[in-house]
Design an enzyme around this catalytic site. Structure first.
Site, PDB file in Angstrom:
ATOM      1  N   LYS A  65      82.143 -25.144  -6.253  1.00  0.00           N
ATOM      2  CA  LYS A  65      83.195 -24.453  -5.523  1.00  0.00           C
ATOM      3  C   LYS A  65      82.580 -23.476  -4.516  1.00  0.00           C
ATOM      4  O   LYS A  65      81.525 -22.874  -4.801  1.00  0.00           O
ATOM      5  CB  LYS A  65      84.052 -23.709  -6.555  1.00  0.00           C
ATOM      6  CG  LYS A  65      85.360 -23.119  -6.063  1.00  0.00           C
ATOM      7  CD  LYS A  65      86.120 -22.462  -7.243  1.00  0.00           C
ATOM      8  CE  LYS A  65      87.411 -21.796  -6.822  1.00  0.00           C
ATOM      9  NZ  LYS A  65      88.130 -21.187  -7.961  1.00  0.00           N
ATOM     10  N   SER A 140      93.061 -22.261  -8.246  1.00  0.00           N
ATOM     11  CA  SER A 140      92.395 -22.234  -6.971  1.00  0.00           C
ATOM     12  C   SER A 140      91.249 -23.236  -6.828  1.00  0.00           C
ATOM     13  O   SER A 140      90.820 -23.501  -5.712  1.00  0.00           O
ATOM     14  CB  SER A 140      91.838 -20.829  -6.745  1.00  0.00           C
ATOM     15  OG  SER A 140      90.846 -20.541  -7.703  1.00  0.00           O
ATOM     16  N   SER A 164      92.655 -21.116 -12.920  1.00  0.00           N
ATOM     17  CA  SER A 164      92.172 -21.825 -11.728  1.00  0.00           C
ATOM     18  C   SER A 164      91.292 -23.032 -12.005  1.00  0.00           C
ATOM     19  O   SER A 164      90.969 -23.775 -11.078  1.00  0.00           O
ATOM     20  CB  SER A 164      91.411 -20.861 -10.818  1.00  0.00           C
ATOM     21  OG  SER A 164      92.305 -20.035 -10.113  1.00  0.00           O
TER      22      SER A 164
END
Lengths: 498, 487
Positions: A65, A140, A164
């Site tokens: 990420k 997210s 997330s």
């Protein structure tokens, strides 16, 4: 396959790269991928496999990420604020993955600064759900979930502050593991809310997630909140799955707002586990109803402080100083023209530079949370918001302590719905926040959780996730239950119509 | 009633002591003064994303040490807090400090007053925090420059109760803190370089009033003298203001040592809502009983105890004992000379008169004094055995200082080389004595006639002839014996 030499690491990497090149324009999971470096490293690792010196992650190809620092690569948090920022050191998790001979093939899209539940708050544009590109992947860590679901990498790293990792795993039909707070070092994870942030792993299977966890877990001297608790051999524990476990079913997690199809599916999984020998117990987690409110007070308070460093002074987006000065001059002229002698209300150039840089650099959701967090910490409001939310956090912890004195794991839905349509909730932040209702408590309590796919929804065809939670540092129990669930879900040819 | 008795001054000090730890408060990087700008920095000091503060264990130990030395209670569990504000030399946008739970609290220190009495000043709290970087406004005409070497330097903030009643008391309190932090070795006390600095809160009230009046805060007090001067100035300013019918407003002032006055900081510079909250990146600081005992044992004898011991154990005067114990390195130096066998009083005299003279002349610190305790003890022994005169001792000391720290020559060797040894050899002295007596028949006659005070005259002449090498005691005996032969 790698051991037998049928498939080489360069073949594997080339395969993922071509999948990325083909599908990423539609999915938008990767923000960048490192084709040459990855192939070069693949050859290097292939040689290590051949001469028997390869690390435990040789052949594992990951995406990480944008929230993690990897030296020499951009670390943008999908924010204009960090669009030009390049990491100057490796996050501990990155370092550990590389030390185990994993290949990091590229960087993954996310909600800006990990704030969001749909991956629509990104300077790179939204990620699309590989199962249906008109739907969101969740957030997210939307890019991390979508990349694994689309077969663009073997596994991925995400971060889970309120759900997330688990919620996008649920939306995309993959496994998403959120370890206990302190289990994995946060050093090099760009902070959103420090007392909630956990580094998590995505994979296609519980086993894959457990391999990543084993590699990244454990004490790190660079993170004072990382635990010295020994790291068990998680994948080895899965060799023998124990069905004789006690599973708690919290009534509060099956109430209003939950899609009945999802409710039935989660109950079905529980019953199938019962049939294998597990014991189902009704439990109560009465403070769930306060979890979202407490979370949005505490997490945004921390965020308002954590994001203060992005001021455009040392790195990151800086507003045009000339324009700032010109604007101030114009304002001063206006004030003097009006006859005002007192110019003390006028910003200094420095203060205005901060304001302008941050106004330009941050997106609307990030601004919303910074303002919320600043407000709740302000003089006169602290006790009413921050103090009260802290007390709720303690109550929620106690709820879980009590529950785990009776059960090994808790089962629940991961999210109240399946993946929703892009754009359907962007103008309704409260609806968006409610999506984390079942995942947020684990972060408040610091315990571990996992979402595993449990077939598809009968009407929209999107994946359904079932969540397990276990007490802090009880990842062995968590993974055991998740593996058992994975087995029972796989036993019916089509889990969506058992 | 005079103005001075009409008002009572109320002062509280906030002292910041920069700690002598090897590394910074929360990052494993050197904590040394004087490096090139922005070189003692890590990604953490620069506020890079993803970095985390990890507390230096010595920060905690030093805080506890100072707390114990100032009679504070030590909190078994204290937490760090974030103090949030924007400033370019604050890279994270917040300072890690302590707010509700300072590690040390409710202590006190006794200060000596000019009239010889002592006064107890309460210590509200001592807490741990990190320093900010430095903004440099005067090196570039267009820009403010930032040096982040100091960012993250460990600090202790020592907050006094408003017990101080005059600028002189404030000065004495500040000196006492200086003395203690240096004794403990937690801070070098260098006020010019800012490693010990202080802000003062000051108000005045009619004598006899119990409540405190509105106070002002003075920042940037970087020497003992400035503490006293700034407070004297500010107390006078407040008195004049009140006497002319005005009233004091709460404000933050900066002391300008060049103009010798305080000036107001811009109101924007002081309007802060710091939004303190618990620092989530650092677990609570735990001080166990075991750790407490360990640290207690590390605390050296403090100046007050040492002074009293010098008086009782060595029979030194109060003045000598005070001078020697004022600063720990000087006292340590004194004791290291004693360890080499010197006796206390001559050693004390040597330090207080001769060595301090050299230090002053050369602008040198005792820690860099080039003549070691062993050689100094040798020098004292020569004098003790009467082998050199007191003026020869002074000459020898200067020579040893000039020879520098690499010289290994003992005092005895040097005395020989420089011909400074007193001569007690009668074979050498007899002819000189006889010559002097023979050349001064008048004085001899008067001496023999009862003017015994003239012995000094003869000794002086003989000493001169022997170029100072003669042992005066021996000369006296020889004169008294030989002069009878002239009857």
């Amino acid at each position: 396959m790698l051991e037998s030499g049928e498939l080489t690491v360069p073949d594997l990497v080339a395969g993922y790269i071509s999948r990325i090149e083909q599908d990423n324009p539609d999915i938008n999971a990767f923000t960048q991928w490192h084709k040459e470096e990855s192939l070069e490293r693949a050859h290097h690792i292939q040689r290590k496999i051949e001469n028997g010196s390869a690390g435990p992650l040789a052949g594992v190809v990951l995406g990480v990420k944008e929230v993690f620092c990897q030296k020499g690569f951009p670390a943008t948090c999908a924010s204009k604020m960090l669009a030009s920022y390049e990491a100057v050191y490796d996050a501990t998790v990155v370092e550990r993955l590389l030390a185990g001979d994993a290949i990091i093939i590229g960087r993954l899209n996310m909600d800006e600064f990990a704030m969001g539940s749909s991956n629509e708050n990104s300077m790179y544009g939204p990620v699309r759900n590989p199962r249906n590109t008109s739907r969101v992947p969740g957030g997210s860590s939307g890019g991390s979930a979508a990349a694994v679901a689309a077969g663009m990498c073997h596994a991925s790293l995400g971060s889970d502050t309120g759900g997330s990792v688990r919620q996008p795993a649920s939306f995309c039909g993959v496994v998403g593991l959120k370890p206990s707070y302190g289990r994995v070092s946060r050093h090099g994870l760009i902070a959103y809310a420090s007392s909630f942030d956990s580094v998590g792993a995505f994979g296609s299977t519980v086993h894959d997630a457990s391999v990543i966890l084993k590699a990244i877990a454990g004490r790190d001297d660079m993170d004072a909140t990382s635990s010295t608790e020994p790291v068990p051999d998680y994948p080895a524990l899965l060799d023998e799955v124990r069905p004789d476990i006690t599973i708690g079913i919290p009534k509060e997690y099956f109430g209003d707002g939950l899609d009945p199809v999802i409710r039935d599916r989660v109950m079905l999984v529980a019953e199938k586990m019962e049939a294998k020998g597990a014991k189902l117990v009704d439990i109560r987690l009465p403070n769930l109803k306060y979890a979202i409110a407490a979370y949005y007070v505490l997490a945004t308070a921390e965020a308002s402080s954590n994001l203060a460093r992005f001021d455009g002074i040392r790195y990151g987006h800086r507003a045009d100083m000339k324009a700032v000065r010109a604007r101030l001059k114009a304002e001063e002229a206006e004030l003097t023209a009006d006859g005002a002698a007192d110019l003390s209300g006028l910003d200094t150039p420095m203060i205005r530079l901060y304001k302008q840089s941050r106004t330009e650099g941050f997106g609307p959701e990030v601004k919303r949370r910074i303002m919320l967090g600043t407000y709740v910490l302000s003089a006169g409001y602290y006790e009413a918001y921050y103090g009260k939310a802290q007390r709720i956090r303690r109550l929620i912890k106690q709820d879980f302590e009590q529950a785990f004195s009776k059960v090994d794991v808790i089962i629940s839905p991961t999210a109240p719905t399946t993946a929703f349509e892009l754009g359907s909730k962007v103008n309704d932040p409260l609806q968006m926040y409610l999506n984390d209702i079942y995942t947020i408590s684990a972060n408040l309590a610091g315990i571990c959780g996992i979402s595993i796919p449990a077939g598809d929804h009968s009407s929209d065809g999107m994946p359904i996730g079932v969540q397990f939670m276990a007490n802090a540092f009880r990842e062995p129990e968590l993974l055991n239950a998740a593996r058992l669930a994975e087995m029972v879900c796989g036993e019916s040819a089509d889990a969506s119509s058992p | 009633m005079s103005v001075d008795t009409q008002f009572e001054t109320v002062i509280g000090l906030e002292v910041h002591a920069q700690l002598l730890t090897e590394s910074k408060a929360f990052a494993p990087v050197s904590n040394r003064f004087g490096s090139a700008p922005n070189t003692n920095v890590t990604p953490l000091c620069l506020g890079h994303p993803g970095t985390l503060p990890v507390p230096n264990e010595n920060l905690i130990r030093y805080a506890v040490k100072l707390g114990l030395a100032t009679n504070c209670k030590i909190r078994p569990k204290s937490i760090f807090a974030r103090k949030n504000y924007f400033y370019p030399d604050m890279p994270k946008g917040y300072q890690i400090s302590q707010f509700e739970t300072p590690i040390c609290y409710e202590g006190h220190m006794d200060i000596g007053l000019e009239d010889g009495s002592t006064k107890r000043i309460g210590i509200t709290r001592i807490h741990m925090e990190e320093d900010a970087g430095k903004s440099i406004h005067d090196q570039d005409p267009h820009n403010t420059l930032i040096d982040l070497n100091r960012a993250g330097t460990p600090l202790l903030e020592i907050v006094s109760e408003p017990d101080i009643r005059s600028p002189q008391e404030a000065g004495a309190y500040m000196r006492k803190i200086w003395q203690i932090v240096r004794y403990l070795g937690v801070c070098d006390g260098n006020m010019e370089e800012g490693s010990l600095r202080c802000d003062a809160n000051v108000s005045i009230r009619p004598a006899g009033q119990k409540e405190f009046n509105i106070r002002t805060e003075i920042k940037n007090l970087n020497s003992f003298r400035n503490v006293e001067r700034a407070l004297t100035y500010e107390v006078e300013r407040q008195k004049e203001l009140v006497l002319s019918g005005g009233s004091v407003i709460q404000q933050t002032l900066l002391w300008d040592p060049n103009e010798m006055r305080t000036r107001q900081m811009r109101s924007k510079e002081e309007a802060h809502d710091y939004r303190y909250f618990p620092e989530p990146d650092i677990p609570p600081v735990l001080v166990t009983d075991e750790m407490l005992e360990e640290i207690r044992l590390e605390i050296p004898e403090l100046p007050e105890a040492r002074r009293l011991r010098y008086i009782s154990q060595f029979g030194l005067t109060d003045y000598d004992a005070s001078v020697l114990t004022e600063d720990r390195p000087l006292a340590d130096f004194f004791e290291s000379i004693l360890e080499q066998g010197a006796s206390a009083k001559p050693a004390a005299n040597l330090i207080i008169t001769e060595i301090r003279r050299v230090l002053n002349e050369k602008g040198m610190a005792i820690t860099t004094f080039p003549v070691g305790p062993e050689r100094l003890a040798g020098l004292l022994a020569l004098r003790g055995e009467d082998k050199i005169s007191s003026s020869a001792m002074q000459t020898l000391l200067d020579a040893m200082v000039d020879a520098g720290p690499d010289s290994a020559a003992s005092a005895g060797e040097l005395a020989q080389e420089m011909n400074l040894l007193q001569v007690s050899d009668t074979g050498f002295l007899d002819p000189i004595v006889e010559e002097v007596l023979r050349n001064n028949p008048e004085e001899v006659k008067r001496y023999l006639g009862g003017k015994h005070g003239l012995i000094g005259f003869f000794i002086g002449q003989i000493m001169k002839k022997s170029q100072g090498k003669a042992n005066p005691g021996m000369v006296r005996e020889l004169v008294q014996k030989k002069i009878t032969e002239f009857k």
